[in-house]
Design an enzyme around this catalytic site. Structure first.
Site, PDB file in Angstrom:
ATOM      1  N   ASP A 124       1.067  -1.321  -0.009  1.00  0.00           N
ATOM      2  CA  ASP A 124       0.077  -0.147   0.133  1.00  0.00           C
ATOM      3  C   ASP A 124       0.794   1.420   0.154  1.00  0.00           C
ATOM      4  OD1 ASP A 124      -1.996  -1.777   0.123  1.00  0.00           O
ATOM      5  OD2 ASP A 124      -2.764  -0.694   1.917  1.00  0.00           O
TER       6      ASP A 124
ATOM      7  N   CYS B 200       2.476  -8.922   2.920  1.00  0.00           N
ATOM      8  CA  CYS B 200       1.277  -7.775   2.863  1.00  0.00           C
ATOM      9  C   CYS B 200       0.148  -7.919   2.576  1.00  0.00           C
ATOM     10  CB  CYS B 200       2.340  -6.605   2.077  1.00  0.00           C
ATOM     11  SG  CYS B 200       1.507  -4.982   2.557  1.00  0.00           S
ATOM     12  N   ASP B 201      -0.698  -6.770   2.850  1.00  0.00           N
ATOM     13  CA  ASP B 201      -2.198  -7.068   2.828  1.00  0.00           C
ATOM     14  C   ASP B 201      -2.975  -7.791   1.794  1.00  0.00           C
ATOM     15  OD1 ASP B 201      -1.242  -5.028   4.627  1.00  0.00           O
ATOM     16  OD2 ASP B 201      -3.143  -3.634   4.019  1.00  0.00           O
ATOM     17  N   LYS B 202      -2.556  -7.575   0.543  1.00  0.00           N
ATOM     18  CA  LYS B 202      -3.421  -8.232  -0.628  1.00  0.00           C
ATOM     19  C   LYS B 202      -2.573  -9.399  -0.984  1.00  0.00           C
ATOM     20  CE  LYS B 202      -5.125  -4.110  -0.834  1.00  0.00           C
ATOM     21  NZ  LYS B 202      -4.374  -3.539   0.471  1.00  0.00           N
TER      22      LYS B 202
ATOM     23  N   CYS C  22       3.284  -4.116   8.377  1.00  0.00           N
ATOM     24  CA  CYS C  22       3.051  -3.246   9.602  1.00  0.00           C
ATOM     25  C   CYS C  22       2.945  -3.683  10.631  1.00  0.00           C
ATOM     26  CB  CYS C  22       1.794  -2.350   9.069  1.00  0.00           C
ATOM     27  SG  CYS C  22       2.006  -1.582   7.484  1.00  0.00           S
TER      28      CYS C  22
ATOM     29  N   SER D 181      -7.424   1.902   5.087  1.00  0.00           N
ATOM     30  CA  SER D 181      -6.242   1.163   5.549  1.00  0.00           C
ATOM     31  C   SER D 181      -6.536   0.531   7.014  1.00  0.00           C
ATOM     32  CB  SER D 181      -5.217   2.175   5.910  1.00  0.00           C
ATOM     33  OG  SER D 181      -4.054   1.411   6.755  1.00  0.00           O
TER      34      SER D 181
END
Length: 565
Positions: free
Chosen positions: A85, A126-128, A198, A475
């Site tokens: 992101d 990470c997120d995705k 994160c 987010s």
């Protein structure tokens, strides 16, 4: 290990065309001919030098491949897109972030299905990439384990804790003028001290926990500090386990049953995790073709699932404390009376089997059901005249003085315009800021910077005085103010949000779980007749393909299936 008991789909008759050409390729790579008969395992690696989230994955892949070989398999490392992101969000107003989730899924399909490999170990980061890998597992339905690859170490600035959340927040405060730019620069130099995702309970750590709660990651593997001994131990265990899963033919759809999704939803609710987990879980269910309505689960289970942990950003505990208390396994143990204990997991056993004899290490950080950290749900699904298909809000765990907000709308079609108005003090106290055109189709891919607007509101000192409504997403680090996100149907598809005008009264009520537009039906009919669909963004490349084919949030915003044939 049990003796091989079935034919592998990766094996072809000796001397046949497919056997011969593959053997020629693999001989050139130093793979012995006898390995052509062994389970062939994809090690799905999203390694990238663009972001700290992915910079360590090659080290993890090496350990996993060694474990696969030792267990009698043959590893083949494959690569995917690696969206971050904070890096790949720079282009196309952030549209590449969510769109890349589905690109990850298709990257995996092309490699694994094309080569007819027998199983997968997916290195989640990470997120995705996490939902993208879960979606691929559900779609391809070959034995799969996900390996959480850890969170980054945060730092200190001027004697205070600082992580990427503070950098994000204060960078927007700087645009408003409430934080000096030099302070943001100083924070950015100290916020990240190691590879990994994160460090707060944002989307990445939430989705790592989801992997374990679904039964798709080994018990006790989430969350974990990146590059820690425990992370490498878990990675080795996954590499060893996947080979037996292939021989046992234990597939994702054996695990991704309705009860597993209910367990995962309860896990997310009990930690007040990222709102993005809702659409990602729905996307996985859609790919698994199991008929699970994840949005309905959050709506139904929210009021009855206690919040058992308060981890930053919704609470004061650090992710390190949550891991030390037992992480997802301890959370599941505390939630066990509410779980479907019979669903299968990648261990081959059930949830109950994985929790037998286990005790949480710290019942203050991860509390029992009888002593929750918050009396109300930390994630609420709203409906109403503005969101007939639903919308999401994250009230957090602090008891709110204001649970009903009603005020006049002030509308913006871009985040830049909204931030500029906040900077210029053009957003009155008591108003509802409407940010639209940021949905899955309109963004496209929910690009549009809704989170920037939230932090700008906070920086303007209006966090308790201005509500926000958006068809965009937030987010996973956002937990501020009265902010309603993912309003559906989105404005670009003619949802009610498209008809809102400046001055219209909007009411948000957390207790009745409603969000309504207080405008007469006949007035809305007139506006509907005059409304025209906005011109689509992007007319070439991947974003065009995504925009033309993305489905609604109710299906997880996945690429739709062609039903014309």
């Amino acid at each position: 290990m049990n003796a091989p008991a079935r034919k592998l789909r990766s094996n072809f008759p000796r001397g046949s065309y497919l056997w011969a050409v593959r053997n020629a390729q693999w001989q050139a790579m130093g793979i012995p001919e006898e390995d052509c008969e062994k389970p062939k395992i994809a090690v799905v690696n999203s390694s990238s030098e663009l972001a700290a989230c992915y910079s360590h994955l090659d080290q993890v892949a090496k350990v996993v491949k060694e474990a696969i070989r030792a267990a009698g398999g043959v590893p083949f490392e494959i690569r995917t897109a690696a969206p971050s992101d904070f890096v790949t969000g720079a282009g196309a107003r952030g549209a590449y972030m969510l769109a890349a989730r589905d690109l990850v899924t298709n990257d995996i399909e092309a490699a694994v299905e094309g080569a007819q490999l027998d199983g997968m170990v997916c290195l989640t980061s990470c997120d995705k990439t996490v939902p993208g890998q879960l979606m691929a597992a559900a779609r391809l339905n070959v034995p799969t384990i996900l390996v959480p690859c850890g969170y980054q170490a945060s730092g200190e600035y001027k004697g205070q804790h600082v992580d990427i959340e503070e950098v994000f927040i204060h960078s927007m405060h700087a645009q408003i003028g409430s934080t000096p730019v030099d302070e943001v620069i100083g924070m950015s130099r100290c916020a990240i001290r190691s590879p990994g995702v994160c460090s707060g309970l944002g989307t990445a750590n939430t989705m790592h926990i989801v992997c374990e709660a679904l039964g798709m990651a080994l018990p006790g593997s989430a969350p974990v500090a990146a590059l820690s001994d425990k992370m490498f131990t878990d990675a080795r265990a996954a590499g060893a386990r996947i080979v037996q899963m292939v021989w046992d033919d234990l597939k994702p759809r054996d695990i991704l049953q309705p009860g597993a999704f209910a367990n995962a939803v309860k896990a997310v609710l009990s930690i007040g995790g990222s709102l993005n987990a809702v659409k990602h879980l729905q996307a996985v269910a859609t790919e698994a073709q199991n008929g699970v309505d994840v949005y309905g689960l959050f709506e139904r289970l929210g009021p009855e699932t206690p919040v058992l942990a308060g981890v930053r950003p919704i609470g004061e505990h650090l992710i390190e404390e949550f891991e030390a208390a037992g992480g997802c396994r301890a959370l599941m143990k505390q939630l066990q009376p509410l779980l479907d204990n019979g669903v299968r997991t990648v261990t081959g056993g059930s949830v109950a089997d994985n929790l037998t004899g286990y005790q949480p290490a710290n019942a203050e950080v991860i509390r029992p059901i009888a002593r929750p950290v918050a009396p109300r749900p930390a994630i609420v699904l709203l409906r109403g005249s503005l969101a007939p298909e639903g919308a999401l809000i994250k009230p957090g765990i602090v008891e709110r003085k204001v649970r009903r907000f009603s005020g006049p709308a002030i509308c913006f079609d871009t985040s830049d315009a909204a931030v500029a108005a906040l900077r210029d003090k053009q957003v009155p106290s008591g108003s509802v800021l409407v940010h639209r055109g940021a949905g899955a189709c309109g963004g496209p891919a929910m690009g549009g910077g809704a989170s920037r607007v939230v932090f700008a509101i906070d920086g303007a000192g209006l966090g308790d005085e201005v509500a926000m409504l958006t068809d965009g997403h937030l987010s996973g680090l956002v937990c501020k103010g009265i902010v309603v996100a993912e309003v559906a149907p989105e404005a670009a598809l003619g949802g009610p949000l498209a008809l809102v005008q400046d001055g219209d009264t909007i009411t948000i009520d957390l207790d009745t779980r409603r969000v309504d537009l207080e405008v007469a039906p006949q007035v809305l009919e007139q506006r509907r007749a005059a409304w025209t669909k906005p011109s689509p963004q992007f007319d070439r490349g991947w974003l065009q393909i995504y925009r033309r084919n993305v489905g609604p949030l109710a299906q997880g915003a996945v690429l739709t299936r062609d039903t014309a044939e």
